[in-house]
Motif scaffolding. Structure first.
Motif, PDB file in Angstrom:
ATOM      1  N   LEU B  88       0.856  -1.184   0.000  1.00 19.67           N
ATOM      2  CA  LEU B  88       0.000   0.000   0.000  1.00 19.67           C
ATOM      3  C   LEU B  88       0.894   1.236   0.000  1.00 19.67           C
ATOM      4  O   LEU B  88       0.839   2.062  -0.902  1.00 19.67           O
ATOM      5  CB  LEU B  88      -0.906   0.010   1.232  1.00 19.67           C
ATOM      6  CG  LEU B  88      -1.832  -1.206   1.397  1.00 19.67           C
ATOM      7  CD1 LEU B  88      -2.641  -1.079   2.673  1.00 19.67           C
ATOM      8  CD2 LEU B  88      -2.761  -1.336   0.205  1.00 19.67           C
ATOM      9  N   THR B  89       1.742   1.353   1.006  1.00 23.05           N
ATOM     10  CA  THR B  89       2.656   2.489   1.085  1.00 23.05           C
ATOM     11  C   THR B  89       3.661   2.452  -0.062  1.00 23.05           C
ATOM     12  O   THR B  89       4.058   3.486  -0.590  1.00 23.05           O
ATOM     13  CB  THR B  89       3.384   2.467   2.440  1.00 23.05           C
ATOM     14  OG1 THR B  89       2.400   2.454   3.482  1.00 23.05           O
ATOM     15  CG2 THR B  89       4.268   3.686   2.612  1.00 23.05           C
ATOM     16  N   LEU B 133      -4.272   3.088  12.193  1.00 21.88           N
ATOM     17  CA  LEU B 133      -2.859   3.383  11.909  1.00 21.88           C
ATOM     18  C   LEU B 133      -2.113   3.765  13.185  1.00 21.88           C
ATOM     19  O   LEU B 133      -2.561   4.623  13.935  1.00 21.88           O
ATOM     20  CB  LEU B 133      -2.769   4.535  10.896  1.00 21.88           C
ATOM     21  CG  LEU B 133      -1.357   5.044  10.575  1.00 21.88           C
ATOM     22  CD1 LEU B 133      -0.547   3.987   9.834  1.00 21.88           C
ATOM     23  CD2 LEU B 133      -1.431   6.330   9.750  1.00 21.88           C
ATOM     24  N   ARG B 136       4.676   4.534  12.881  1.00 21.06           N
ATOM     25  CA  ARG B 136       5.619   3.559  12.341  1.00 21.06           C
ATOM     26  C   ARG B 136       7.064   3.822  12.773  1.00 21.06           C
ATOM     27  O   ARG B 136       7.965   3.108  12.366  1.00 21.06           O
ATOM     28  CB  ARG B 136       5.544   3.559  10.807  1.00 21.06           C
ATOM     29  CG  ARG B 136       4.217   3.076  10.264  1.00 21.06           C
ATOM     30  CD  ARG B 136       4.096   1.575  10.386  1.00 21.06           C
ATOM     31  NE  ARG B 136       2.840   1.089   9.821  1.00 21.06           N
ATOM     32  CZ  ARG B 136       1.770   0.776  10.537  1.00 21.06           C
ATOM     33  NH1 ARG B 136       1.796   0.901  11.848  1.00 21.06           N
ATOM     34  NH2 ARG B 136       0.678   0.337   9.970  1.00 21.06           N
ATOM     35  N   LEU B 283       6.806   6.887   7.272  1.00 22.41           N
ATOM     36  CA  LEU B 283       5.877   5.837   6.823  1.00 22.41           C
ATOM     37  C   LEU B 283       4.462   6.079   7.340  1.00 22.41           C
ATOM     38  O   LEU B 283       3.485   5.737   6.672  1.00 22.41           O
ATOM     39  CB  LEU B 283       6.365   4.463   7.283  1.00 22.41           C
ATOM     40  CG  LEU B 283       7.749   4.043   6.790  1.00 22.41           C
ATOM     41  CD1 LEU B 283       8.119   2.682   7.355  1.00 22.41           C
ATOM     42  CD2 LEU B 283       7.799   4.016   5.271  1.00 22.41           C
ATOM     43  N   THR B 284       4.353   6.659   8.529  1.00 25.90           N
ATOM     44  CA  THR B 284       3.033   6.969   9.081  1.00 25.90           C
ATOM     45  C   THR B 284       2.331   7.977   8.184  1.00 25.90           C
ATOM     46  O   THR B 284       1.171   7.788   7.788  1.00 25.90           O
ATOM     47  CB  THR B 284       3.175   7.570  10.494  1.00 25.90           C
ATOM     48  OG1 THR B 284       4.146   6.832  11.224  1.00 25.90           O
ATOM     49  CG2 THR B 284       1.858   7.574  11.226  1.00 25.90           C
ATOM     50  N   ALA B 287       1.398   6.588   4.769  1.00 27.77           N
ATOM     51  CA  ALA B 287       0.253   5.668   4.796  1.00 27.77           C
ATOM     52  C   ALA B 287      -1.063   6.431   4.764  1.00 27.77           C
ATOM     53  O   ALA B 287      -2.081   5.928   4.273  1.00 27.77           O
ATOM     54  CB  ALA B 287       0.324   4.781   6.040  1.00 27.77           C
ATOM     55  N   HIS B 290      -3.029   6.852   1.464  1.00 25.33           N
ATOM     56  CA  HIS B 290      -3.869   5.703   1.072  1.00 25.33           C
ATOM     57  C   HIS B 290      -5.147   5.662   1.913  1.00 25.33           C
ATOM     58  O   HIS B 290      -6.234   5.415   1.386  1.00 25.33           O
ATOM     59  CB  HIS B 290      -3.085   4.397   1.248  1.00 25.33           C
ATOM     60  CG  HIS B 290      -3.940   3.172   1.099  1.00 25.33           C
ATOM     61  ND1 HIS B 290      -4.298   2.671  -0.133  1.00 25.33           N
ATOM     62  CD2 HIS B 290      -4.538   2.376   2.019  1.00 25.33           C
ATOM     63  CE1 HIS B 290      -5.074   1.614   0.039  1.00 25.33           C
ATOM     64  NE2 HIS B 290      -5.231   1.406   1.336  1.00 25.33           N
ATOM     65  N   TYR B 300      -7.640  -0.428   5.154  1.00 21.41           N
ATOM     66  CA  TYR B 300      -6.476  -0.495   6.041  1.00 21.41           C
ATOM     67  C   TYR B 300      -6.824  -1.250   7.315  1.00 21.41           C
ATOM     68  O   TYR B 300      -6.081  -2.109   7.770  1.00 21.41           O
ATOM     69  CB  TYR B 300      -6.006   0.928   6.373  1.00 21.41           C
ATOM     70  CG  TYR B 300      -4.535   1.001   6.699  1.00 21.41           C
ATOM     71  CD1 TYR B 300      -3.577   1.018   5.691  1.00 21.41           C
ATOM     72  CD2 TYR B 300      -4.091   1.058   8.019  1.00 21.41           C
ATOM     73  CE1 TYR B 300      -2.229   1.077   5.975  1.00 21.41           C
ATOM     74  CE2 TYR B 300      -2.743   1.118   8.312  1.00 21.41           C
ATOM     75  CZ  TYR B 300      -1.821   1.129   7.281  1.00 21.41           C
ATOM     76  OH  TYR B 300      -0.477   1.183   7.581  1.00 21.41           O
ATOM     77  N   GLY B 310      -3.390  -2.839   9.395  1.00 20.29           N
ATOM     78  CA  GLY B 310      -2.763  -2.363   8.171  1.00 20.29           C
ATOM     79  C   GLY B 310      -1.519  -3.154   7.803  1.00 20.29           C
ATOM     80  O   GLY B 310      -1.344  -4.296   8.230  1.00 20.29           O
ATOM     81  N   THR B 311      -0.681  -2.521   7.000  1.00 21.20           N
ATOM     82  CA  THR B 311       0.534  -3.192   6.548  1.00 21.20           C
ATOM     83  C   THR B 311       1.759  -2.575   7.200  1.00 21.20           C
ATOM     84  O   THR B 311       1.733  -1.444   7.665  1.00 21.20           O
ATOM     85  CB  THR B 311       0.700  -3.054   5.023  1.00 21.20           C
ATOM     86  OG1 THR B 311       0.754  -1.657   4.709  1.00 21.20           O
ATOM     87  CG2 THR B 311      -0.445  -3.709   4.277  1.00 21.20           C
ATOM     88  N   GLU B 327       6.619  -5.399   2.226  1.00 23.06           N
ATOM     89  CA  GLU B 327       5.448  -4.818   2.892  1.00 23.06           C
ATOM     90  C   GLU B 327       4.301  -5.825   2.918  1.00 23.06           C
ATOM     91  O   GLU B 327       3.814  -6.251   1.870  1.00 23.06           O
ATOM     92  CB  GLU B 327       4.998  -3.540   2.176  1.00 23.06           C
ATOM     93  CG  GLU B 327       3.799  -2.893   2.872  1.00 23.06           C
ATOM     94  CD  GLU B 327       3.343  -1.593   2.203  1.00 23.06           C
ATOM     95  OE1 GLU B 327       4.028  -1.100   1.301  1.00 23.06           O
ATOM     96  OE2 GLU B 327       2.284  -1.092   2.608  1.00 23.06           O
TER      97      GLU B 327
END
Lengths: 141, 504
Positions: B88-89, B133, B136, B283-284, B287, B290, B300, B310-311, B327
């Motif tokens: 996703l990211t 979320l 990260r 990364l946060t 994300a 998306h 997510y 999520g991933t 990922e």
């Protein structure tokens, strides 16, 4: 242009930023190869800080030095991922190849952790180094 | 003209991608520089009409072009390493030109921001909360709750700060995202700004990443009008690991020594220049673009396990055959990651230990490789997933030496503000040395008659082990931030699981 004038220019360039000290010190380090007492005093005057305040910041960060060192620099990553890929076994050879001519600096992580050992010269990065490649890199630095 | 796609990610460059690109250009090809697929053992990876070749050197060019090369790996997108992922990211990795606004828009770029701006700020926050979320960067704090706090806080100004000071060894996902898909980060920051009412953003990026600095500078200039009136400025660090800690990072941004601040107050209430501040990892924030796209939050939330939704972009590093970016939804085990996907060690020797979560993460024994990748499961096993870096060591590693290195690293990078970290790290390295030497004799001062409380018989190895455990407890409970607080993880995990490497 005198050093003080050049520093004045650098300070003026960053003056409109919030918290401009770090960008200023980075430029001073890049321009003069160090941040010495004279530079600290000039920056302090321009920002209305004490020299102690500027020295406190300049001495905190690994990227800033208080005396110039004109030797070429090779940064060798010796963090865990590069250790796992054998950097410690070639570090001695690197030290010998560097001698007094090259400044061999240990850094912790260049972000090339799946392809170490890794090194950086200027803005060029190198990965998958074995002893011969690392020695060659240092000798041609 | 044959179109050749080659990555310009720093890792590809470090493996000679520029030389390969030059050789293809010399051979009359049209070379396009794209982001990296994240299959690092194949870099420089070359893609021609959908077919991949790697790792390619300048000498392989003619064989690749005439179809006789033995470096063919098939279509990169169908390679098992990629096919097993759920990106996703990193959905654009390997597919787009990092600085092309056209490519970004054509692949769904700015959809999240457009939709977010059509919603009320509270709704945006609610969607991020709903997605589950979590930060990260390592702490795993729910991002939506942090945003809600900042949105509700009062202040003259509010800030979005992106923590791009990715200093942990074994992590490179932030770097890959900033170099490969910088607009996604910018979009995420703009969404955060809308959600909390911030006008200014900063990206604090470490100086060890020159390519990411250049890419982001260009991307910020290109996207300026799109995110306006929100403004983003890039700030480059100066080589201090501790500045990855959020309060230390804020001090550094303000132009101070990168010393940690005591919490409370939380940065969400009183952060940069005393104003309410969102501090999130690369990364946060990425994300979020998306999550805010149509149906993104529900999607997510549907992935992952337990409270880890999520991933997670996991980074396979160190002594591993197939290293790179992987990922997947939370829940995958280390055994799958290392044996099935990573292909075991690069050296071909057995795996002895794996460090997850950077220099402050625990070393994990192969006996525990069934541990699912999940914040709570790791915490329960006295470990942490941190930023998702997985560093594999083969059986030649000396775990006593690794424990000493953890203490040494903490000593070198400590900001010096709190005593357990500043002094404890140096004393810790000394104790590890003594344990490995089997204890020590009483020294001259200790044997003096007036030293009533000092042991006269020296200290045994067991005494020093107890002392190290005690010191680690003090560092864990008494340090201001994760540097001193988490250094005991690698030290104690090594000591307890591999006592034979500590002279036993």
């Amino acid at each position: 242009m005198s050093k003080a004038e050049r520093i004045g220019e650098i300070v003026a360039h960053h003056a409109s930023r919030e918290g401009p000290l770090l960008p200023i010190l980075r430029d001073v380090q890049a321009q003069f190869g160090c941040i010495d007492e004279e530079a600290e005093a000039a920056v302090a005057r321009a920002l209305n800080l004490t020299r102690a305040e500027v020295h406190g910041v300049a001495s905190f960060y690994h990227d800033f030095t208080d005396a110039p060192d004109p030797r070429p620099e090779v940064q060798l990553c010796r963090a865990e991922a590069c250790q796992a890929r054998g950097v410690e076994a070639i570090a001695d050879a690197a030290r010998q190849a560097a001698g007094d001519r090259v400044r061999l600096k240990t850094v912790y992580c260049l972000g090339l952790c799946s392809a170490g050992p890794a090194a950086r010269v200027g803005d060029r990065v190198h990965a998958r180094l074995d002893e011969a490649a690392l020695v060659r890199l240092i000798e041609t630095a | 003209m044959t179109k050749v796609r080659i990555s310009d990610d720093a890792l590809a460059l470090a493996c000679g991608a520029d030389e390969v690109a030059e050789a293809f250009a010399q051979a009359g090809c049209d070379v396009e520089r794209v982001s990296s697929w994240g299959m690092h053992w194949l870099e420089p990876l070359v893609e021609i009409e959908g077919k991949g070749f790697g790792p390619v050197g300048p000498d392989d060019v003619s064989a690749v072009l005439d179809g006789s090369s033995d470096k063919a790996v098939g279509p990169p997108g169908e390679h098992p390493f990629i096919a097993l992922q759920q990106r996703l990211t990193f959905a654009r990795a390997g597919k787009t030109r990092p600085l092309s606004l056209d490519d970004y828009e054509a692949t769904g770029g700015w959809q999240g921001l457009k939709r977010a701006r059509s919603l009320a700020p509270e709704q945006v926050v609610s969607e991020v909360v709903r997605s589950g979320l979590r930060g990260r960067g390592g702490a795993g704090f729910p991002a939506g709750i942090k945003w809600r706090t900042v949105a509700a806080a009062t202040g003259a100004r509010k800030y979005i700060v992106c923590n791009a000071d990715e200093g942990d060894s074994g992590t490179f996902a932030d770097r890959m995202l900033m170099e490969g898909d910088p607009f996604q980060l910018i979009e995420g920051m703009a969404i955060a700004a809308h959600a909390v009412g911030a006008g200014q953003g900063y990206i604090y990026l470490r100086s060890e990443y020159p390519h990411a600095i250049a890419k982001l500078e260009s991307a910020l200039a290109l996207a300026q009008d799109i995110v306006s009136p929100f403004k983003i400025e890039l700030r480059v660090g100066a080589g201090a690991y501790v500045c990855g800690e959020e309060t230390s990072l804020l001090n550094s941004l303000e132009g101070r020594r990168g010393e940690v601040r005591a919490k409370p107050p939380l940065p969400a209430i009183s952060g940069l220049f005393g104003c309410p501040t969102v501090v999130n990892n690369v990364l946060t924030l990425a994300a979020v673009s998306h999550i805010l796209a149509e149906g993104g939050a529900a999607h997510y939330e549907s992935l992952g396990t337990g409270r880890s939704r999520g991933t997670m972009p996991i980074q396979l590093a160190g002594n591993i055959r197939h290293g790179g970016l992987f990922e997947v939804p939370f829940g995958i085990s280390l055994r799958e990651l290392i044996e099935d996907i990573g292909g075991g060690t690069q050296s071909g020797r057995p795996v002895k230990s794996v460090q997850v979560g950077g220099p402050l993460g625990a070393y994990i024994h192969p006996d525990k490789f069934d541990l699912p990748f999940d914040y709570e499961a790791y915490a329960a096993a006295d470990a942490l997933i941190g930023h998702g870096g997985v560093v594999v060591f083969d059986d030649t590693v000396d775990m006593g030496r690794q424990a000493r290195f953890a203490m040494q690293f903490c000593a070198e990078e400590s900001c010096g503000k709190c005593t357990p970290c500043r002094l404890g790290s140096t004393r810790g390295a000394e104790i590890v040395d003594r344990i490995r030497a089997g204890g020590r004799q009483a020294d001259r001062v200790e044997t003096l008659a007036q030293m009533h409380n000092a042991p006269k018989s020296g200290r045994s190895r067991e005494d020093d082990v107890a002392l190290l455990e005690d010191l680690c407890e003090t560092m864990r409970d008494g340090s201001l931030c994760a540097l001193g607080g988490f250094t005991p993880f690698p030290v104690l995990s090594a000591l307890r699981q591999w006592p034979e490497d500590f002279g036993k």
